[in-house]
Design an enzyme around this catalytic site. Structure first.
Site, mmCIF file in Angstrom:
data_model
loop_
_atom_site.group_PDB
_atom_site.id
_atom_site.type_symbol
_atom_site.label_atom_id
_atom_site.label_comp_id
_atom_site.label_asym_id
_atom_site.label_seq_id
_atom_site.Cartn_x
_atom_site.Cartn_y
_atom_site.Cartn_z
ATOM 1 N N GLY A 2 37.846 22.728 56.377
ATOM 2 C CA GLY A 2 36.624 22.410 55.639
ATOM 3 C C GLY A 2 35.901 23.678 55.224
ATOM 4 O O GLY A 2 36.109 24.756 55.801
ATOM 5 N N GLY B 108 40.163 6.255 63.488
ATOM 6 C CA GLY B 108 41.215 6.016 62.499
ATOM 7 C C GLY B 108 41.019 6.762 61.187
ATOM 8 O O GLY B 108 41.922 6.836 60.366
ATOM 9 N N TYR C 73 20.429 23.416 56.586
ATOM 10 C CA TYR C 73 20.896 24.419 55.606
ATOM 11 C C TYR C 73 20.179 24.249 54.260
ATOM 12 O O TYR C 73 20.274 25.103 53.400
ATOM 13 C CB TYR C 73 22.408 24.288 55.334
ATOM 14 C CG TYR C 73 23.329 24.288 56.525
ATOM 15 C CD1 TYR C 73 22.933 24.799 57.760
ATOM 16 C CD2 TYR C 73 24.623 23.782 56.423
ATOM 17 C CE1 TYR C 73 23.793 24.780 58.847
ATOM 18 C CE2 TYR C 73 25.488 23.776 57.499
ATOM 19 C CZ TYR C 73 25.063 24.264 58.712
ATOM 20 O OH TYR C 73 25.918 24.241 59.778
ATOM 21 N N HIS D 201 22.979 17.751 65.229
ATOM 22 C CA HIS D 201 23.278 19.191 65.061
ATOM 23 C C HIS D 201 23.321 19.970 66.375
ATOM 24 O O HIS D 201 24.061 20.946 66.492
ATOM 25 C CB HIS D 201 22.254 19.824 64.110
ATOM 26 C CG HIS D 201 22.764 21.030 63.394
ATOM 27 N ND1 HIS D 201 22.488 21.295 62.080
ATOM 28 C CD2 HIS D 201 23.564 22.049 63.783
ATOM 29 C CE1 HIS D 201 23.088 22.408 61.706
ATOM 30 N NE2 HIS D 201 23.742 22.885 62.728
ATOM 31 N N LYS E 10 40.813 9.721 58.530
ATOM 32 C CA LYS E 10 41.516 10.996 58.389
ATOM 33 C C LYS E 10 40.558 12.027 57.797
ATOM 34 O O LYS E 10 39.911 11.754 56.792
ATOM 35 C CB LYS E 10 42.727 10.839 57.469
ATOM 36 C CG LYS E 10 43.870 10.073 58.118
ATOM 37 C CD LYS E 10 45.108 10.136 57.249
ATOM 38 C CE LYS E 10 46.196 9.192 57.683
ATOM 39 N NZ LYS E 10 46.582 9.252 59.069
ATOM 40 N N ILE E 11 40.528 13.205 58.423
ATOM 41 C CA ILE E 11 39.637 14.264 57.946
ATOM 42 C C ILE E 11 40.498 15.456 57.520
ATOM 43 O O ILE E 11 41.435 15.820 58.234
ATOM 44 C CB ILE E 11 38.621 14.651 59.062
ATOM 45 C CG1 ILE E 11 37.662 15.750 58.589
ATOM 46 C CG2 ILE E 11 39.284 15.096 60.344
ATOM 47 C CD1 ILE E 11 36.458 15.963 59.546
ATOM 48 N N PRO E 12 40.224 16.044 56.345
ATOM 49 C CA PRO E 12 40.987 17.233 55.962
ATOM 50 C C PRO E 12 40.839 18.330 57.027
ATOM 51 O O PRO E 12 39.728 18.610 57.493
ATOM 52 C CB PRO E 12 40.344 17.659 54.641
ATOM 53 C CG PRO E 12 39.699 16.415 54.109
ATOM 54 C CD PRO E 12 39.246 15.645 55.322
ATOM 55 N N GLY F 268 32.091 25.255 54.700
ATOM 56 C CA GLY F 268 30.701 25.015 55.066
ATOM 57 C C GLY F 268 29.747 25.763 54.151
ATOM 58 O O GLY F 268 30.022 26.899 53.739
HETATM 59 N N1 LIG Z 1 27.125 23.232 63.868
HETATM 60 C C1 LIG Z 1 26.607 24.444 63.915
HETATM 61 O O1 LIG Z 1 25.696 24.740 64.701
HETATM 62 C C2 LIG Z 1 27.163 25.504 62.996
HETATM 63 C C3 LIG Z 1 26.903 26.861 63.244
HETATM 64 C C4 LIG Z 1 27.452 27.791 62.381
HETATM 65 C C5 LIG Z 1 28.222 27.398 61.300
HETATM 66 N N2 LIG Z 1 28.446 26.064 61.072
HETATM 67 C C6 LIG Z 1 29.243 25.599 59.892
HETATM 68 O O2 LIG Z 1 30.476 26.263 59.834
HETATM 69 C C7 LIG Z 1 30.600 26.972 58.593
HETATM 70 C C8 LIG Z 1 31.415 28.218 58.809
HETATM 71 O O3 LIG Z 1 30.798 29.027 59.794
HETATM 72 P P1 LIG Z 1 31.165 30.550 59.974
HETATM 73 O O4 LIG Z 1 30.654 31.290 58.789
HETATM 74 O O5 LIG Z 1 30.681 30.973 61.307
HETATM 75 O O6 LIG Z 1 32.769 30.495 59.900
HETATM 76 P P2 LIG Z 1 33.907 31.574 60.029
HETATM 77 O O7 LIG Z 1 35.114 30.883 59.530
HETATM 78 O O8 LIG Z 1 33.968 32.206 61.379
HETATM 79 O O9 LIG Z 1 33.472 32.747 59.058
HETATM 80 C C9 LIG Z 1 33.333 32.598 57.684
HETATM 81 C C10 LIG Z 1 33.244 33.999 57.075
HETATM 82 O O10 LIG Z 1 34.562 34.515 56.983
HETATM 83 C C11 LIG Z 1 34.681 35.295 55.829
HETATM 84 N N3 LIG Z 1 36.078 35.145 55.393
HETATM 85 C C12 LIG Z 1 36.710 34.019 55.014
HETATM 86 N N4 LIG Z 1 38.003 34.274 54.726
HETATM 87 C C13 LIG Z 1 38.179 35.603 54.916
HETATM 88 C C14 LIG Z 1 39.296 36.481 54.771
HETATM 89 N N5 LIG Z 1 40.501 36.041 54.372
HETATM 90 N N6 LIG Z 1 39.114 37.785 55.065
HETATM 91 C C15 LIG Z 1 37.907 38.258 55.480
HETATM 92 N N7 LIG Z 1 36.815 37.464 55.619
HETATM 93 C C16 LIG Z 1 36.952 36.163 55.349
HETATM 94 C C17 LIG Z 1 33.697 34.750 54.838
HETATM 95 O O11 LIG Z 1 33.080 35.811 54.174
HETATM 96 P P3 LIG Z 1 33.259 36.072 52.578
HETATM 97 O O12 LIG Z 1 32.206 35.252 51.901
HETATM 98 O O13 LIG Z 1 33.054 37.537 52.475
HETATM 99 O O14 LIG Z 1 34.665 35.644 52.212
HETATM 100 C C18 LIG Z 1 32.680 33.995 55.699
HETATM 101 O O15 LIG Z 1 31.438 34.669 55.739
HETATM 102 C C19 LIG Z 1 29.157 27.179 58.137
HETATM 103 O O16 LIG Z 1 29.014 27.416 56.765
HETATM 104 C C20 LIG Z 1 28.543 25.870 58.565
HETATM 105 O O17 LIG Z 1 28.870 24.864 57.631
HETATM 106 C C21 LIG Z 1 27.951 25.121 61.915
#
Ligand SMILES: NC(=O)c1ccc[n+]([C@@H]2O[C@H](COP(=O)([O-])OP(=O)(O)OC[C@H]3O[C@@H](n4cnc5c(N)ncnc54)[C@H](OP(=O)(O)O)[C@@H]3O)[C@@H](O)[C@H]2O)c1
Length: 307
Positions: A17, A10, A53, A113, A12-14, A19
């Site tokens: 997000g 129930g 992190y 994780h 609500k999550i934005p 990260g």
């Molecule tokens: N659960 C897990 O194992 C796990 C693993 C990986 C990540 N995560 C979480 O997910 C988050 C996001 O991961 P992700 O970095 O892989 O996500 P992603 O959404 O695939 O990539 C984010 C990257 O996109 C770039 N970006 C954003 N908007 C852009 C645009 N309009 N044009 C060009 N580049 C753009 C950003 O770089 P700029 O800084 O240059 O804008 C950023 O480095 C992490 O920070 C973490 O919190 C979780």
């Protein structure tokens, strides 16, 4: 009003997000705080952090420095570092206690994780210990979820779960749909919402963008004309996720891209034809940016990579 997705409990999550686990923010201290403030001020009221992190304290500091109230921001953390790698109730209580100490509050959502955080064969036991912490008030009001869980890991949890996992956070975009079909069936069966990370991989990490790129480009150009703003392919990918009921966890360290992420909220829904075209093309390719976790004992499809 920002878009939200309703979880099976129930809450609500934005839908979008920010990260602080990528972009060099992990262990960065003040940079994670300052960028967190930028993201919050851009209007992204959902922060995804994790023990691994080393940004839990910075998450709390960013909220304080932004002038927002704690309850205005949805906060997720992920448990991975236990003081020793055992899975006893004491170990998990101590580890969760460390997160609560750094955050200074109970998060809205806490995830395991990866399925390799619990000792071998102990996923169910680990889950039960987390449930106990919700029940005894240590994690009062906190939803529980998982991350990088394969179909077999979801089944392990569901064998014992009194509290159902509300999300599975994993790399999700059109180029992994075919691989994840059995997992999507398990999610459907148990009402588990996908939280994506790496969602921008088809555009940012695939060497050419593959066959999806022209499709995203076409839709971006249409949305640009309709909205009178410049919409890019990354925004179309985020919008595709949100329109499919997926929570999109993305990231950026740049004010310009943070503004684009926030502006995605204001775009119209994609039509059924646009959503289907993205999926039909996506399913013809298999490309994964994050190999760890999800490929072990969960064979990848023999599909072209789209290069
Ligand atoms: N659960 C897990 O194992 C796990 C693993 C990986 C990540 N995560 C979480 O997910 C988050 C996001 O991961 P992700 O970095 O892989 O996500 P992603 O959404 O695939 O990539 C984010 C990257 O996109 C770039 N970006 C954003 N908007 C852009 C645009 N309009 N044009 C060009 N580049 C753009 C950003 O770089 P700029 O800084 O240059 O804008 C950023 O480095 C992490 O920070 C973490 O919190 C979780």
């Amino acid at each position: 009003m920002p878009r939200t997705i309703t979880l099976s409990d129930g809450k609500k999550i934005p839908a979008i997000g920010w990260g602080n686990g990528t972009g060099g923010l992990g262990k960065s201290g003040q940079k994670a705080v300052d960028t967190g403030v930028l993201a919050l001020k851009a209007g992204i009221l959902h922060i995804d952090t994790a023990q691994s992190y080393y940004t839990e304290k910075e998450t709390a500091e960013a909220i304080k420095a932004s002038g927002l109230k704690r309850e205005d921001v949805f906060v997720t953390t992920k448990i991975s570092v236990t003081s020793n790698t055992k899975t006893t109730q004491e170990d998990i209580k101590r580890s969760v206690g460390e997160s609560l100490g750094l955050l200074g509050f109970i998060p809205d959502l806490l995830l395991i994780h990866s399925p390799f955080v619990p000792e071998d064969g102990k996923i169910g036991e680990f889950w039960t210990h987390l449930e106990d912490l919700v029940e005894d008030g240590t994690l009062a009001g906190c939803s529980l979820g998982v991350s990088n869980f394969r179909p077999q890991d979801i089944e392990e949890v569901m064998k014992v779960a009194k509290i159902k996992p509300v999300v599975n956070q994993l790399e999700y975009h059109p180029y992994v749909i075919t691989h994840l079909e059995p997992l999507l069936e398990a999610h459907e069966k148990y009402g588990i919402v996908i939280e994506s990370y790496g969602g921008l991989s088809p555009v940012l990490r695939h060497p050419t963008g593959g066959p999806l790129k022209p499709v995203l480009s076409k839709i971006a150009s249409k949305l640009s004309t309709e909205s009178g703003t410049t919409v890019d392919e990354t925004q179309v990918l985020l919008l595709w996720q949100v329109c499919r009921g997926i929570v999109a966890v993305t990231s950026s360290t740049k004010a310009e891209n943070l503004a684009k992420i926030a502006a995605t909220e204001k775009l119209r829904d994609l039509t059924e034809d646009e959503l289907a075209e993205i999926e039909d093309v996506g399913k013809t390719v298999h490309f994964r940016a994050y190999k760890v976790h999800m490929t072990k004992d969960f064979p990848e499809p023999d599909l072209p990579t789209g290069e």
